[in-house]
Design an enzyme around this catalytic site. Sequence first.
Site, PDB file in Angstrom:
ATOM      1  N   ILE A 149       0.396   6.109   0.997  1.00 40.24           N
ATOM      2  CA  ILE A 149       2.129   5.865   1.446  1.00 40.24           C
ATOM      3  C   ILE A 149       2.038   6.593   2.738  1.00 40.24           C
ATOM      4  CG2 ILE A 149       4.024   4.738   1.111  1.00 40.24           C
ATOM      5  CD1 ILE A 149       3.002   4.525  -1.851  1.00 40.24           C
ATOM      6  N   ASN A 175      -2.893  16.651  -2.547  1.00 38.80           N
ATOM      7  CA  ASN A 175      -3.896  15.608  -3.190  1.00 38.80           C
ATOM      8  C   ASN A 175      -4.199  14.524  -1.953  1.00 38.80           C
ATOM      9  OD1 ASN A 175      -4.885  13.170  -4.412  1.00 38.80           O
ATOM     10  ND2 ASN A 175      -2.911  13.038  -5.374  1.00 38.80           N
ATOM     11  N   ASP A 215       4.460  23.530   0.651  1.00 38.35           N
ATOM     12  CA  ASP A 215       4.878  23.082  -0.110  1.00 38.35           C
ATOM     13  C   ASP A 215       6.548  22.681  -0.729  1.00 38.35           C
ATOM     14  OD1 ASP A 215       6.013  22.839  -3.564  1.00 38.35           O
ATOM     15  OD2 ASP A 215       4.422  23.786  -4.030  1.00 38.35           O
ATOM     16  N   PHE A 223       7.429  12.062   0.666  1.00 33.29           N
ATOM     17  CA  PHE A 223       6.526  10.780  -0.100  1.00 33.29           C
ATOM     18  C   PHE A 223       6.578  11.763  -0.492  1.00 33.29           C
ATOM     19  CE2 PHE A 223       6.577   8.663   3.766  1.00 33.29           C
ATOM     20  CZ  PHE A 223       6.410   7.430   3.332  1.00 33.29           C
ATOM     21  N   TYR A 282       7.212  10.987 -15.462  1.00 36.34           N
ATOM     22  CA  TYR A 282       7.450  10.377 -14.331  1.00 36.34           C
ATOM     23  C   TYR A 282       8.120   9.752 -13.593  1.00 36.34           C
ATOM     24  CZ  TYR A 282       5.129   7.668  -9.960  1.00 36.34           C
ATOM     25  OH  TYR A 282       4.882   6.793  -9.108  1.00 36.34           O
ATOM     26  N   ASN A 297      -7.411   6.273 -11.036  1.00 37.17           N
ATOM     27  CA  ASN A 297      -6.638   5.572 -12.652  1.00 37.17           C
ATOM     28  C   ASN A 297      -5.880   4.309 -12.407  1.00 37.17           C
ATOM     29  OD1 ASN A 297      -5.783   8.463 -13.745  1.00 37.17           O
ATOM     30  ND2 ASN A 297      -4.630   9.075 -12.493  1.00 37.17           N
ATOM     31  N   ARG A 304       0.736  -7.279 -12.175  1.00 37.72           N
ATOM     32  CA  ARG A 304       1.922  -5.967 -11.734  1.00 37.72           C
ATOM     33  C   ARG A 304       1.997  -7.204  -9.836  1.00 37.72           C
ATOM     34  NH1 ARG A 304       1.897  -4.682 -15.368  1.00 37.72           N
ATOM     35  NH2 ARG A 304       1.676  -1.683 -16.376  1.00 37.72           N
ATOM     36  N   ASP A 319       1.258   1.234 -20.613  1.00 35.93           N
ATOM     37  CA  ASP A 319       1.219   0.226 -19.867  1.00 35.93           C
ATOM     38  C   ASP A 319       2.069  -0.775 -20.434  1.00 35.93           C
ATOM     39  OD1 ASP A 319      -0.394   0.617 -17.601  1.00 35.93           O
ATOM     40  OD2 ASP A 319      -1.940   0.123 -18.351  1.00 35.93           O
TER      41      ASP A 319
HETATM   42  N1  UFG Z   1      -5.666  -1.803 -15.272  1.00 32.54           N
HETATM   43  C1  UFG Z   1      -7.026  -1.958 -15.835  1.00 32.54           C
HETATM   44  N2  UFG Z   1      -7.529  -1.952 -15.801  1.00 32.54           N
HETATM   45  C2  UFG Z   1      -8.277  -0.251 -14.876  1.00 32.54           C
HETATM   46  C3  UFG Z   1      -7.205   0.576 -13.945  1.00 32.54           C
HETATM   47  C4  UFG Z   1      -5.955  -0.753 -14.546  1.00 32.54           C
HETATM   48  O1  UFG Z   1      -7.307  -2.878 -16.295  1.00 32.54           O
HETATM   49  O2  UFG Z   1      -9.130   0.554 -14.575  1.00 32.54           O
HETATM   50  C5  UFG Z   1      -4.194  -2.198 -15.614  1.00 32.54           C
HETATM   51  C6  UFG Z   1      -3.527  -1.723 -15.951  1.00 32.54           C
HETATM   52  O3  UFG Z   1      -3.828  -1.965 -17.396  1.00 32.54           O
HETATM   53  C7  UFG Z   1      -2.482  -2.666 -15.042  1.00 32.54           C
HETATM   54  C8  UFG Z   1      -2.803  -2.998 -13.762  1.00 32.54           C
HETATM   55  O4  UFG Z   1      -4.034  -2.925 -13.636  1.00 32.54           O
HETATM   56  O5  UFG Z   1      -2.241  -4.259 -16.218  1.00 32.54           O
HETATM   57  C9  UFG Z   1      -2.037  -2.354 -12.580  1.00 32.54           C
HETATM   58  O6  UFG Z   1      -2.145  -0.602 -13.025  1.00 32.54           O
HETATM   59  P1  UFG Z   1      -2.325   0.321 -12.203  1.00 32.54           P
HETATM   60  O7  UFG Z   1      -2.463   1.415 -12.975  1.00 32.54           O
HETATM   61  O8  UFG Z   1      -2.967   0.278 -10.947  1.00 32.54           O
HETATM   62  O9  UFG Z   1      -1.128   0.476 -11.751  1.00 32.54           O
HETATM   63  P2  UFG Z   1       0.235   0.532 -13.087  1.00 32.54           P
HETATM   64  O10 UFG Z   1       1.197  -0.956 -12.623  1.00 32.54           O
HETATM   65  O11 UFG Z   1       0.189   1.413 -14.125  1.00 32.54           O
HETATM   66  O12 UFG Z   1       1.226   1.525 -12.404  1.00 32.54           O
HETATM   67  C10 UFG Z   1       0.951   2.821 -11.431  1.00 32.54           C
HETATM   68  C11 UFG Z   1       2.000   3.619 -11.742  1.00 32.54           C
HETATM   69  C12 UFG Z   1       3.294   3.283 -10.647  1.00 32.54           C
HETATM   70  C13 UFG Z   1       2.179   3.575  -9.090  1.00 32.54           C
HETATM   71  C14 UFG Z   1       1.087   2.277  -9.176  1.00 32.54           C
HETATM   72  C15 UFG Z   1       0.851   2.822  -7.827  1.00 32.54           C
HETATM   73  O13 UFG Z   1       3.124   3.341 -12.340  1.00 32.54           O
HETATM   74  O14 UFG Z   1       4.220   4.244 -10.100  1.00 32.54           O
HETATM   75  O15 UFG Z   1       0.253   3.114 -10.574  1.00 32.54           O
HETATM   76  O16 UFG Z   1       0.390   3.595  -8.191  1.00 32.54           O
HETATM   77  F1  UFG Z   1       3.128   2.362  -7.943  1.00 32.54           F
END
Ligand code: UFG
Length: 346
Positions: A13, A36, A59, A86, A154, A202, A235, A301
């Site tokens: 970002i 990162n 840092d 950030f 977090y 992730n 989301r 989640d």
């Molecule tokens: N999802 C999948 N498969 C995957 C990854 C995610 O099905 O391999 C689903 C999750 O279950 C969720 C949706 O996709 O329903 C979004 O998941 P993300 O991991 O992309 O994002 P999150 O909503 O979990 O949010 C996280 C952090 C936020 C951050 C965001 C983007 O909690 O603070 O990632 O970095 F903003």
Amino acid sequence: MARLLITGGAGFIGSHTCVVLLEAGHELLVLDDFSNSSPVALDRVQELSGRSLQGIEGDVRDAAVLEQLFANAASAGAPIEAVIHFAGLKAVVESVVDPLHYWDVNVSGTRALLSAMETHGCRSLVFSSTSTVYGEPDSFPLTETTPTDPIHPYAQTKLAVEQMLSALASTGDWRVASLRYFNPVGAHPSGRIGEDPLGIPNNLFPFITQIAAGRLEKLRVFGDDYPTPDGTGIRDYLHVMDLAEAHAAAVDHLLQSDAPLSLTLNLGTGQGLSVLDVVHGFEAATGITIPYEVVERRPGDVPKLEACPKQAANVLGWSAKRSLADMCRDGWAWQSANPQGYREAP
Ligand code: UFG
């Protein structure tokens, strides 16, 4: 035009925001420890904007680095007027495993930054917060007055910083904005900068683009038994360039304010999308099939997060303009041109 410090400006970002700020004419100092992120991102930010910035490796917890940065700027006759912060850690699972590290970097890091700012009379700050402070809400859309309920370290550290900022603002003379991001995705339309997670992503969107690039095989959809129309999680995905523009609007707003200010703003489109909406949207925008299988829910989640973005529109005159097709097209432009991110291909 202002002289700004951007912490974590080489990240996903941050780098997009730096392009927007440089194009608007601001002077930038970027502090990043590259833990990162990559310095290559800053090269490309300068290439895209046609302007230079001053990069400093360090840092945000390091008081000596901060002191030197503010003091040098002041003695050069160009003091730092505002900060966009950030720098921080953002992996939910990692925060559960090592909460102290999250409190150290996210909370102590911000505290060190605020001390240096106070010492040097720089009292305007835009802070990266998160929609996960809402926990598992059951009424939508989420407004800034929806009760917070952070359910992992977090989100707890992000909310702690928000509280630190509002306490500081109530002492007078500070202008602060906590921006609660929903799910930023996509990339600069040039494909020169984008999201470059370490290891296996992730998050949903980089996982999909890495499948499209042939780095990963198949998406695991985490659960299709949520109480949503297609059963997959919802989301509020927003284009990272829209988010970058929101930061430029926020910092301008703080700098133009005559009075102390403490803002909390949701940044999203207001339109939730399911995991399968994103998969099919990506396929439609790029013509690439994304193989997937449905697996167990991912611990932690929540079924749904969706912003009410009206407050940001009222206060900043900002709203997200770009579509899911734009997010997919631009995210793919980045990933296809840089299959290994900022690293050289092996
Ligand atoms: N999802 C999948 N498969 C995957 C990854 C995610 O099905 O391999 C689903 C999750 O279950 C969720 C949706 O996709 O329903 C979004 O998941 P993300 O991991 O992309 O994002 P999150 O909503 O979990 O949010 C996280 C952090 C936020 C951050 C965001 C983007 O909690 O603070 O990632 O970095 F903003």
